[in-house]
Scaffold this active site. Structure first.
Site, PDB file in Angstrom:
ATOM      1  N   ALA A 151      30.120  30.881  84.676  1.00 52.99           N
ATOM      2  CA  ALA A 151      29.872  29.909  85.748  1.00 52.99           C
ATOM      3  C   ALA A 151      29.303  30.549  86.997  1.00 52.99           C
ATOM      4  O   ALA A 151      29.087  29.865  87.995  1.00 52.99           O
ATOM      5  CB  ALA A 151      31.182  29.199  86.088  1.00 52.99           C
ATOM      6  N   GLN A 152      29.016  31.849  86.968  1.00 50.01           N
ATOM      7  CA  GLN A 152      28.551  32.529  88.174  1.00 50.01           C
ATOM      8  C   GLN A 152      27.078  32.218  88.452  1.00 50.01           C
ATOM      9  O   GLN A 152      26.281  31.988  87.542  1.00 50.01           O
ATOM     10  CB  GLN A 152      28.768  34.033  88.058  1.00 50.01           C
ATOM     11  CG  GLN A 152      30.239  34.409  87.928  1.00 50.01           C
ATOM     12  CD  GLN A 152      30.510  35.843  88.307  1.00 50.01           C
ATOM     13  OE1 GLN A 152      29.906  36.386  89.220  1.00 50.01           O
ATOM     14  NE2 GLN A 152      31.441  36.468  87.604  1.00 50.01           N
ATOM     15  N   HIS A 206      31.698  40.382  81.152  1.00 46.99           N
ATOM     16  CA  HIS A 206      30.425  39.671  81.376  1.00 46.99           C
ATOM     17  C   HIS A 206      29.288  40.576  80.898  1.00 46.99           C
ATOM     18  O   HIS A 206      28.379  40.927  81.652  1.00 46.99           O
ATOM     19  CB  HIS A 206      30.261  39.287  82.839  1.00 46.99           C
ATOM     20  CG  HIS A 206      31.178  38.178  83.272  1.00 46.99           C
ATOM     21  ND1 HIS A 206      30.910  36.855  82.996  1.00 46.99           N
ATOM     22  CD2 HIS A 206      32.358  38.196  83.927  1.00 46.99           C
ATOM     23  CE1 HIS A 206      31.885  36.106  83.479  1.00 46.99           C
ATOM     24  NE2 HIS A 206      32.783  36.898  84.034  1.00 46.99           N
ATOM     25  N   ASN A 230      35.752  36.105  76.047  1.00 44.87           N
ATOM     26  CA  ASN A 230      34.957  35.250  76.934  1.00 44.87           C
ATOM     27  C   ASN A 230      34.014  36.113  77.761  1.00 44.87           C
ATOM     28  O   ASN A 230      34.403  37.144  78.292  1.00 44.87           O
ATOM     29  CB  ASN A 230      35.859  34.434  77.854  1.00 44.87           C
ATOM     30  CG  ASN A 230      36.695  33.416  77.093  1.00 44.87           C
ATOM     31  OD1 ASN A 230      37.916  33.498  77.050  1.00 44.87           O
ATOM     32  ND2 ASN A 230      36.036  32.458  76.473  1.00 44.87           N
ATOM     33  N   ASP A 259      44.795  29.344  78.618  1.00 44.86           N
ATOM     34  CA  ASP A 259      44.859  27.923  78.952  1.00 44.86           C
ATOM     35  C   ASP A 259      44.828  27.030  77.728  1.00 44.86           C
ATOM     36  O   ASP A 259      44.993  25.819  77.834  1.00 44.86           O
ATOM     37  CB  ASP A 259      43.716  27.548  79.893  1.00 44.86           C
ATOM     38  CG  ASP A 259      42.343  27.633  79.235  1.00 44.86           C
ATOM     39  OD1 ASP A 259      42.180  28.471  78.323  1.00 44.86           O
ATOM     40  OD2 ASP A 259      41.437  26.882  79.637  1.00 44.86           O
ATOM     41  N   GLY A 260      44.584  27.603  76.537  1.00 43.46           N
ATOM     42  CA  GLY A 260      44.529  26.804  75.327  1.00 43.46           C
ATOM     43  C   GLY A 260      43.169  26.200  75.057  1.00 43.46           C
ATOM     44  O   GLY A 260      42.988  25.504  74.048  1.00 43.46           O
ATOM     45  N   ASP A 285      42.846  32.776  85.165  1.00 41.38           N
ATOM     46  CA  ASP A 285      41.452  32.541  85.544  1.00 41.38           C
ATOM     47  C   ASP A 285      41.336  31.214  86.293  1.00 41.38           C
ATOM     48  O   ASP A 285      40.311  30.534  86.240  1.00 41.38           O
ATOM     49  CB  ASP A 285      40.540  32.550  84.317  1.00 41.38           C
ATOM     50  CG  ASP A 285      39.074  32.783  84.666  1.00 41.38           C
ATOM     51  OD1 ASP A 285      38.802  33.382  85.718  1.00 41.38           O
ATOM     52  OD2 ASP A 285      38.196  32.348  83.899  1.00 41.38           O
TER      53      ASP A 285
END
Length: 410
Positions: A151-152, A206, A230, A259-260, A285
């Site tokens: 999302a950066q 990243h 991720n 977070d699932g 996060d």
């Protein structure tokens, strides 16, 4: 000069997770900011100075530590200088969820803005906090791979510039504890060396680094991996990337977003099977939207949308979470078939050790009196104790008023 008043509290519960072991019918004795003793309740004697909390249907854990969190309660670490919402709001929110320590995380921003935000954030560490305490700053960029930016904002991502790296370190005023970088970038090894020289942990993430590039960074001193799976290539059986190396190299401590939604349960189980128990750190996060209603928010310069509790960019990319550690840590047990001590360690002792915080994260005499006390069955938070102070207390939770009552009646 008057002496500081001694405050002694005894917390009694059905059991505790130290987290290295479970102790049934436990009690934790604290004096001011420190734990004095931990053990079976029958081993403790009452005295007139004790303030006693009897919670037989509860369990005690070390206070949670979130080493990768962007914000909460409307505060965004990457917009610290805006003044719209204070970091104290985030501190109070986290305390109401059992979290006693956190690492505010700043994303990639344009150079001058990034220096400004880091400087403003570092200055906030000297403020009194109503709840959880910031224990360091994490820079998630700007030296990352734009192909895995998440999302950066792509315009803020940079190739490694050693001069700018030094400016970032200076702006942090000694508060920067971790920097996420992509190992495949030119001068990555020099950056690792600079960070290590300044007692800052290089964390790989990243990134699309291959096996050789990742191993060079690890050999140079990179010992952390930012949110494993991720922001990096998927696992492949012939093309080995940063993902496989971080998963299997025991020198590397890996983060997992719990977070699932970011990870399939099988991937969580795979990581738990591969990593030594001490090398896995659960993170939230979470963004400024945690603890807030659905709506429009930010991560730095990137707008995000929260719908039904899930956050994403306007393009549909996952954008952090709104799930805090108190809701997430149980997923390790549910998804990965781990026991409660393994899962508890991932939110307390492991993150403490990963940040070189050796005075917390464990219920042991001499460590900080940081506790999270939950109701059995519901896992509802009853109390949070940070540096010996009760910073959150659920309705109806009061100290025992008859300190001479026999402990066996608890």
């Amino acid at each position: 000069m008057s002496q500081k008043k001694r405050i002694r509290r005894l917390y009694m519960a059905g059991y505790c997770l130290t987290p290295q072991q479970r102790i049934d019918h436990c009690a934790v004795l604290c004096e001011n900011r420190r734990i004095l003793a931990v053990g079976g309740a029958s081993a403790f004697n009452m005295d007139a100075e004790l303030e006693v909390y009897k919670l037989p249907d509860a369990y005690i854990m070390p206070g949670f530590i979130d080493t990768h969190i962007h914000g909460g309660g409307g505060f965004d670490a990457s917009r610290a200088s805006s003044g719209d919402v204070s970091i104290q709001a985030m501190s109070a929110l986290l305390a109401s969820r059992g979290i006693t320590g956190f690492v505010p995380t700043v994303v990639s921003l344009n150079p001058q803005n990034m220096l400004q935000q880091i400087s403003a954030l570092a200055a906030m560490f000297d403020n009194n906090m109503p709840g959880a305490e910031p224990v360091g700053i994490h820079l998630e960029g700007p030296f990352i791979n734009p192909q895995k930016r998440g999302a950066q904002d792509s315009s803020s991502i940079r190739t490694i510039d050693m001069g700018f790296a030094r400016e970032l370190i200076a702006a942090g005023q000694g508060r920067i504890r971790r920097v996420t970088f992509a190992p495949e970038l030119q001068q990555a090894e020099q950056l690792v060396e600079l960070l290590c020289e300044n007692d800052i942990q290089p964390s790989m993430g990243h990134s699309i680094a291959d096996e050789a590039e990742t191993l060079r960074a690890i050999d140079a001193g990179a010992r952390c991996c930012t949110h494993l799976f991720n922001g990096m290539p998927p696992l492949e059986q012939r093309n080995i990337s940063i993902t496989a190396v971080a998963l299997t190299d025991d020198r590397v401590t890996t983060e997992l977003i719990i977070d699932g939604r970011h990870l399939h349960p099988r991937m969580i189980e795979l990581a738990c099977r591969c990593k030594p128990s001490s090398k896995l750190v659960a993170i939230s996060d979470a963004t400024m939207a945690s603890g807030m209603p659905d709506g429009n928010y930010w991560i730095g310069d990137s707008p995000i949308v929260v719908e039904n509790g899930f956050s994403h960019t306007n393009e549909g990319r996952l954008a952090g979470t709104t799930t805090l550690l108190d809701n997430g840590w149980h997923s390790l047990m549910n998804y990965a078939n781990t026991d409660e001590t393994y899962a508890a360690g991932s939110v307390s002792l492991n993150p403490a050790l990963s940040m070189n915080l050796h005075d917390r994260g464990i219920l042991r005499p001499g460590t900080r009196a940081d506790l999270a006390i939950f109701e059995q069955g519901t896992n509802r938070l009853l109390m949070t104790v940070c540096r010996g102070d009760i910073v959150y207390q659920a309705d109806g939770i009061k100290p025992q008023q008859s300190p001479n009552e026999n402990l066996e009646n608890a």
